[in-house]
Design an enzyme around this catalytic site. Structure first.
Site, PDB file in Angstrom:
ATOM      1  N   CYS A  99      -5.754   2.182   5.799  1.00 11.93           N
ATOM      2  CA  CYS A  99      -6.456   0.975   6.225  1.00 11.93           C
ATOM      3  C   CYS A  99      -5.882   0.530   7.578  1.00 11.93           C
ATOM      4  O   CYS A  99      -4.856   1.053   8.024  1.00 11.93           O
ATOM      5  CB  CYS A  99      -6.307  -0.118   5.165  1.00 11.93           C
ATOM      6  SG  CYS A  99      -4.647  -0.861   5.124  1.00 11.93           S
ATOM      7  N   GLU A 117       1.021   3.841   1.884  1.00 13.84           N
ATOM      8  CA  GLU A 117       1.569   4.218   3.187  1.00 13.84           C
ATOM      9  C   GLU A 117       2.717   3.305   3.598  1.00 13.84           C
ATOM     10  O   GLU A 117       3.738   3.773   4.109  1.00 13.84           O
ATOM     11  CB  GLU A 117       0.464   4.184   4.257  1.00 13.84           C
ATOM     12  CG  GLU A 117      -0.661   5.173   4.021  1.00 13.84           C
ATOM     13  CD  GLU A 117      -1.793   4.618   3.158  1.00 13.84           C
ATOM     14  OE1 GLU A 117      -2.850   5.253   3.138  1.00 13.84           O
ATOM     15  OE2 GLU A 117      -1.627   3.563   2.493  1.00 13.84           O
ATOM     16  N   CYS A 164      -2.149  -0.324   7.419  1.00 20.34           N
ATOM     17  CA  CYS A 164      -1.305   0.863   7.297  1.00 20.34           C
ATOM     18  C   CYS A 164      -1.302   1.666   8.586  1.00 20.34           C
ATOM     19  O   CYS A 164      -0.260   2.201   8.993  1.00 20.34           O
ATOM     20  CB  CYS A 164      -1.763   1.712   6.110  1.00 20.34           C
ATOM     21  SG  CYS A 164      -1.477   0.909   4.522  1.00 20.34           S
ATOM     22  N   HIS A 199       0.852  -1.192   0.000  1.00 23.85           N
ATOM     23  CA  HIS A 199       0.000   0.000   0.000  1.00 23.85           C
ATOM     24  C   HIS A 199       0.888   1.242   0.000  1.00 23.85           C
ATOM     25  O   HIS A 199       2.050   1.184   0.418  1.00 23.85           O
ATOM     26  CB  HIS A 199      -0.894   0.013   1.231  1.00 23.85           C
ATOM     27  CG  HIS A 199      -1.953  -1.039   1.224  1.00 23.85           C
ATOM     28  ND1 HIS A 199      -3.035  -0.989   2.070  1.00 23.85           N
ATOM     29  CD2 HIS A 199      -2.104  -2.171   0.485  1.00 23.85           C
ATOM     30  CE1 HIS A 199      -3.809  -2.038   1.853  1.00 23.85           C
ATOM     31  NE2 HIS A 199      -3.262  -2.779   0.897  1.00 23.85           N
TER      32      HIS A 199
END
Length: 158
Positions: free
Chosen positions: A85, A57, A88, A55
């Protein structure tokens, strides 16, 4: 509370996100700063790296840690085009990042077909008893536009 400097740094997340969309990735971008300086920006690389944990992040945290030569990013701020999320958020916590500024919400990503756990950052902060500062809905309209651009280009969620 967001500042005028936050706008400059969020633009960094939006810009890298657009680059990711153009490269066939999903519409997520992040920018990590500390002491008024950008440490790194990153876009989602899930499809490119065949890694569901890549992801924006997480990619940004990995790069920022390498940049500073440490896993401790105390005092840093992460700007994310979409609310991080839970995975993250946990990585942000473990990196000791002090502040999260995000545009679109997790629920927005779910509306575009992403398989999201609908746990808001504020809920996670409360459940864990954390003091991390959270600035939601910052430049939300621009963040939502990224989903539209991605969808127009035929993007597929995961």
């Amino acid at each position: 509370m967001a500042t005028s400097t936050d706008k400059v740094f969020m633009e960094g997340a939006l810009t890298i996100c657009r680059q990711g969309i153009e490269a066939g990735q999903t519409p997520f971008g992040a920018c990590i700063t500390r002491n008024g300086t950008i440490l790194t920006t990153a876009h989602n690389n899930v499809r490119n790296e065949t890694d569901i944990t890549a992801h924006a992040e997480v990619c940004a945290i990995r790069k920022a840690c390498r940049t500073v030569g440490d896993i401790d990013l105390s005092g840093a701020t992460i700007y994310s085009t979409t609310e991080p999320c839970p995975m993250c958020f946990a990585a942000i916590h473990w990196a000791r990042i002090a502040k999260i500024v995000y545009g679109a919400r997790i629920a927005d990503a779910a509306q575009y077909g992403f398989n999201e756990l609908l746990l808001a950052n504020r809920q996670l902060r409360e459940l864990a008893g954390l003091s991390i500062e959270i600035v939601p809905d910052f430049m939300r309209d621009k963040a939502l536009a990224l989903f539209e651009d991605w969808q127009t280009l035929g993007g597929k969620p995961y």
